[in-house]
Scaffold this motif. Structure first.
Motif, PDB file in Angstrom:
ATOM      1  N   SER A 358       0.833  -0.687   0.248  1.00 29.46           N
ATOM      2  CA  SER A 358      -0.062   0.412   0.155  1.00 29.46           C
ATOM      3  C   SER A 358       0.909   1.425  -0.030  1.00 29.46           C
ATOM      4  CB  SER A 358      -0.804  -0.398   1.219  1.00 29.46           C
ATOM      5  OG  SER A 358      -1.490   1.035   1.641  1.00 29.46           O
ATOM      6  N   ILE A 359       0.065   2.337  -0.338  1.00 29.98           N
ATOM      7  CA  ILE A 359       0.778   3.365  -0.211  1.00 29.98           C
ATOM      8  C   ILE A 359       1.209   4.103   1.089  1.00 29.98           C
ATOM      9  CG2 ILE A 359       0.854   4.480  -2.635  1.00 29.98           C
ATOM     10  CD1 ILE A 359      -2.312   5.931  -1.541  1.00 29.98           C
ATOM     11  N   HIS A 360       0.139   3.440   1.582  1.00 28.55           N
ATOM     12  CA  HIS A 360      -0.461   3.531   3.246  1.00 28.55           C
ATOM     13  C   HIS A 360       1.090   3.210   4.007  1.00 28.55           C
ATOM     14  CE1 HIS A 360      -3.199   6.714   2.731  1.00 28.55           C
ATOM     15  NE2 HIS A 360      -3.524   5.582   1.702  1.00 28.55           N
ATOM     16  N   HIS A 361       1.808   1.823   3.233  1.00 28.59           N
ATOM     17  CA  HIS A 361       2.730   1.240   4.107  1.00 28.59           C
ATOM     18  C   HIS A 361       3.426   1.699   4.920  1.00 28.59           C
ATOM     19  CE1 HIS A 361       5.204  -2.047   4.938  1.00 28.59           C
ATOM     20  NE2 HIS A 361       6.596  -1.373   4.314  1.00 28.59           N
ATOM     21  N   GLU A 362       4.342   3.068   5.345  1.00 19.29           N
ATOM     22  CA  GLU A 362       5.127   3.571   5.894  1.00 19.29           C
ATOM     23  C   GLU A 362       4.819   3.573   6.820  1.00 19.29           C
ATOM     24  OE1 GLU A 362       8.380   2.876   6.251  1.00 19.29           O
ATOM     25  OE2 GLU A 362       8.658   1.474   4.065  1.00 19.29           O
ATOM     26  N   LEU A 363       3.230   4.992   6.460  1.00 20.72           N
ATOM     27  CA  LEU A 363       2.474   5.367   7.805  1.00 20.72           C
ATOM     28  C   LEU A 363       2.319   4.055   9.029  1.00 20.72           C
ATOM     29  CD1 LEU A 363       0.680   8.028   8.809  1.00 20.72           C
ATOM     30  CD2 LEU A 363      -0.635   7.641   7.413  1.00 20.72           C
ATOM     31  N   VAL A 364       1.656   2.985   8.336  1.00 20.77           N
ATOM     32  CA  VAL A 364       0.871   2.386   9.228  1.00 20.77           C
ATOM     33  C   VAL A 364       1.658   1.248   9.846  1.00 20.77           C
ATOM     34  CG1 VAL A 364      -1.092   2.467   7.670  1.00 20.77           C
ATOM     35  CG2 VAL A 364      -0.114   0.736   7.221  1.00 20.77           C
ATOM     36  N   LYS A 365       3.019   0.889   9.361  1.00 19.55           N
ATOM     37  CA  LYS A 365       3.706  -0.095   9.500  1.00 19.55           C
ATOM     38  C   LYS A 365       4.529   0.447  11.379  1.00 19.55           C
ATOM     39  CE  LYS A 365       8.293  -1.857   8.481  1.00 19.55           C
ATOM     40  NZ  LYS A 365      10.015  -1.814   8.457  1.00 19.55           N
ATOM     41  N   ILE A 415     -13.348   3.698  18.746  1.00 17.98           N
ATOM     42  CA  ILE A 415     -12.337   4.834  18.935  1.00 17.98           C
ATOM     43  C   ILE A 415     -11.861   4.690  20.369  1.00 17.98           C
ATOM     44  CG2 ILE A 415     -11.123   7.063  18.899  1.00 17.98           C
ATOM     45  CD1 ILE A 415     -12.527   6.980  16.305  1.00 17.98           C
ATOM     46  N   GLN A 416     -12.626   5.193  21.295  1.00 15.06           N
ATOM     47  CA  GLN A 416     -11.743   5.117  22.642  1.00 15.06           C
ATOM     48  C   GLN A 416     -11.752   3.719  23.410  1.00 15.06           C
ATOM     49  OE1 GLN A 416     -11.868   7.857  24.665  1.00 15.06           O
ATOM     50  NE2 GLN A 416     -12.993   7.209  25.464  1.00 15.06           N
ATOM     51  N   LYS A 417     -11.850   2.215  22.932  1.00 11.05           N
ATOM     52  CA  LYS A 417     -12.254   1.293  22.849  1.00 11.05           C
ATOM     53  C   LYS A 417     -10.482   0.032  22.638  1.00 11.05           C
ATOM     54  CE  LYS A 417     -13.334  -3.673  21.723  1.00 11.05           C
ATOM     55  NZ  LYS A 417     -14.976  -4.152  21.484  1.00 11.05           N
ATOM     56  N   ASN A 418     -10.342   0.761  21.441  1.00  8.13           N
ATOM     57  CA  ASN A 418      -9.374  -0.036  20.367  1.00  8.13           C
ATOM     58  C   ASN A 418      -7.917   0.929  20.854  1.00  8.13           C
ATOM     59  OD1 ASN A 418     -10.077  -2.305  19.460  1.00  8.13           O
ATOM     60  ND2 ASN A 418     -11.897  -1.309  18.911  1.00  8.13           N
ATOM     61  N   GLN A 419      -8.233   1.977  20.444  1.00  8.97           N
ATOM     62  CA  GLN A 419      -6.994   3.523  20.725  1.00  8.97           C
ATOM     63  C   GLN A 419      -6.173   3.358  19.193  1.00  8.97           C
ATOM     64  OE1 GLN A 419      -6.609   6.039  22.809  1.00  8.97           O
ATOM     65  NE2 GLN A 419      -8.614   5.180  23.802  1.00  8.97           N
ATOM     66  N   PRO A 420      -6.724   3.530  18.295  1.00  9.39           N
ATOM     67  CA  PRO A 420      -5.620   3.346  17.109  1.00  9.39           C
ATOM     68  C   PRO A 420      -4.906   4.900  17.109  1.00  9.39           C
ATOM     69  CG  PRO A 420      -7.903   4.090  16.478  1.00  9.39           C
ATOM     70  CD  PRO A 420      -7.992   3.291  17.747  1.00  9.39           C
ATOM     71  N   GLU A 421      -3.532   4.397  16.445  1.00  7.31           N
ATOM     72  CA  GLU A 421      -2.513   5.562  16.335  1.00  7.31           C
ATOM     73  C   GLU A 421      -2.755   6.363  15.127  1.00  7.31           C
ATOM     74  OE1 GLU A 421       1.692   4.877  17.383  1.00  7.31           O
ATOM     75  OE2 GLU A 421       0.487   2.421  18.464  1.00  7.31           O
ATOM     76  N   ILE A 422      -3.334   5.123  13.703  1.00 11.04           N
ATOM     77  CA  ILE A 422      -3.417   5.440  12.889  1.00 11.04           C
ATOM     78  C   ILE A 422      -4.862   5.155  12.265  1.00 11.04           C
ATOM     79  CG2 ILE A 422      -3.007   5.876  10.042  1.00 11.04           C
ATOM     80  CD1 ILE A 422      -0.873   6.798  11.647  1.00 11.04           C
ATOM     81  N   ILE A 423      -6.022   6.658  11.388  1.00  7.85           N
ATOM     82  CA  ILE A 423      -6.956   6.272  10.915  1.00  7.85           C
ATOM     83  C   ILE A 423      -6.771   6.314   9.376  1.00  7.85           C
ATOM     84  CG2 ILE A 423      -9.072   6.798  11.334  1.00  7.85           C
ATOM     85  CD1 ILE A 423      -9.859   7.621  14.316  1.00  7.85           C
ATOM     86  N   LEU A 424      -6.753   5.257   8.564  1.00  5.52           N
ATOM     87  CA  LEU A 424      -7.217   5.560   7.603  1.00  5.52           C
ATOM     88  C   LEU A 424      -9.021   5.706   7.092  1.00  5.52           C
ATOM     89  CD1 LEU A 424      -4.759   3.775   6.151  1.00  5.52           C
ATOM     90  CD2 LEU A 424      -4.523   5.789   6.609  1.00  5.52           C
TER      91      LEU A 424
END
Length: 455
Positions: A358-365, A415-424
């Protein structure tokens, strides 16, 4: 059988060694990984996958990790069992006028129709139980079926559905075969249905206990049976895949039903296999992706009639020559579509099956990530799947059926439950609520139209 096993392994080696992961292989193993983290299927992970298949991939991930190679090796072992079982069923039930290992050979050969047949898919696992059901239908035609076997037949059918829901059409085919071709009493029909519902009832009880029964019904049953499918590749690609076995199958079907030298029992066996062919059509028609691997439901019936065609050659040299040409053509077509730089590959839409970077590979890695829409294979490089809304199509349907207030609450809770660092957000749903104060307080910074990062 050992020679055939080695041949199957040999011809699959180029794929086992040099293949790129398919999008649904990544998807299955990601589901297994999430379930191993303690989440409950359907309740904490929105996905249309069948429960027993999900738990199978959970075991694979627990023992071997996210290994595509293991899926291929397990597939070879399961296919070996299947062609051995198919051969024994045909010999034991005297389906042909000759006894040989040709049924095993042709069954194994039809499994070379396309390279995604080579992985451990839900359809492949389910097919094992359908073969066991088929064996018991033949026993019933010969009046050799006891009450215990009727019960087992129902259990096998229930397990087939729990691994792959579109197999439900084979339940209808089994009941139709019993009704048209045998004299089964009502008590035995009820015994068969009891056996069918028993494993399903156990699964329903488990999800009721986990407070996920309603989610199971809506995500697994309703979505798979009543939502319109989204084919993963186009119709032309499917036609390229099936062109050779389909043409040979049509000739075999004509030659078999026009021949006059079969016993009444063999004619009934042929009728059962044709009913199974119609069930395979129904199964593929309602399948979620209409992916090539979901054509596996056709393998027993297509192999059955092609074997009849081979046995009708009066000259054995011609029969052997036909089998050789058919084998070379099928395997060569498979390899041609597998190697991406062949001319035939570009006639189809086969790149859509490959899991790409994905083009988002570095962002989500190595981050905890929530993705709305897009493709699940973006998750393959993340540290943790940080959302319940895993399957993009099903999740979007669920969210879009909510009112705006319910949608906002559902996203906030997730979002409160899982606390993602990145949202796409490829759907625009999170973006629609992003300006609300409650989401501003979560301190997510918008990097681009679809990407958000937590400060």
């Amino acid at each position: 059988m050992l020679i055939l096993f080695l041949a199957v392994l040999f011809f699959r080696l180029p794929y086992i060694i040099g293949s790129e992961p398919l999008v649904y292989e990544v998807d299955w193993l990601l589901v297994g990984e999430v379930l191993n983290s303690g989440k409950v299927l359907y309740k904490d992970l929105i996905s249309p996958i069948s429960p027993l298949s999900a738990w199978t991939y959970m075991v694979v991930d627990f023992v071997f990790g996210k290994s595509i190679l293991v899926l291929h090796i397990l597939s070879v072992l399961l296919v070996t069992y299947q062609f051995s079982l198919f051969n024994n069923i045909m010999l034991r039930n005297k389906a042909y006028n000759e006894n040989s290992y040709i049924p095993a050979l042709i069954y194994a050969l039809i499994l070379f129709t396309f390279y995604d047949f080579f992985t451990l898919s839900p359809a492949l696992i389910s097919l094992t139980f359908i073969l066991l059901v088929l064996d018991n239908i033949y026993l019933r035609i010969e009046n050799k079926l006891q009450d215990a076997t009727i019960l087992k037949t129902g259990i096998f059918m229930g397990l087939a559905v729990l691994f792959y829901l579109p197999s439900i059409f084979f339940l209808l085919a089994t009941i139709l075969s019993f009704a048209l071709l045998t004299s089964l009493v009502l008590r035995r029909y009820l015994l068969f249905l009891y056996g069918f519902t028993f494993p399903i009832a156990l699964v329903l009880i488990y999800f009721y206990w986990q407070d996920g029964l309603e989610a199971l019904i809506s995500q697994w049953i309703e979505f798979n049976l009543f939502n319109s499918v989204q084919p993963v590749i186009d119709l032309r690609s499917i036609l390229l895949i099936v062109i050779i076995p389909t043409l040979v199958f049509l000739v075999a079907l004509y030659k078999t039903f026009s021949a006059k030298r079969f016993t009444n029992y063999q004619v009934r066996v042929q009728q059962v296999m044709f009913i199974m062919f119609l069930a395979a059509f129904g199964s593929w028609w309602i399948s979620e992706k209409q992916a090539p691997y979901e054509l596996l439901a056709f393998v027993p019936s297509v192999a059955f009639f092609i074997i009849h065609l081979i046995f009708q050659f009066r000259n054995k040299m011609r029969a052997e020559l036909f089998t050789l040409i058919f084998s070379i053509a099928l395997i060569a077509l498979n390899y041609t579509m597998f190697y991406q730089y062949s001319a035939l590959h570009f006639l189809g839409d086969f790149n859509a099956l490959k899991s790409s970077k994905s083009i988002h590979h570095e962002l989500v890695k190595d981050k905890s990530v929530m993705i709305l829409g897009g493709s699940t294979d973006i998750y393959k490089s993340v540290n943790r799947i940080a959302t319940d809304y895993y399957d993009p199509t099903l999740s979007e349907i669920i969210l879009m059926e909510m009112s705006e207030k319910e949608q906002s609450m559902a996203l906030y809770k997730d979002i409160q439950k899982n606390q993602p660092e990145i949202i796409l957000d490829f759907t625009g749903i999170f973006n629609h609520h992003y300006d609300k104060l409650v989401f501003k307080n979560m301190k997510y910074k918008q990097l681009s139209k679809e990407s958000y990062v937590r400060n």
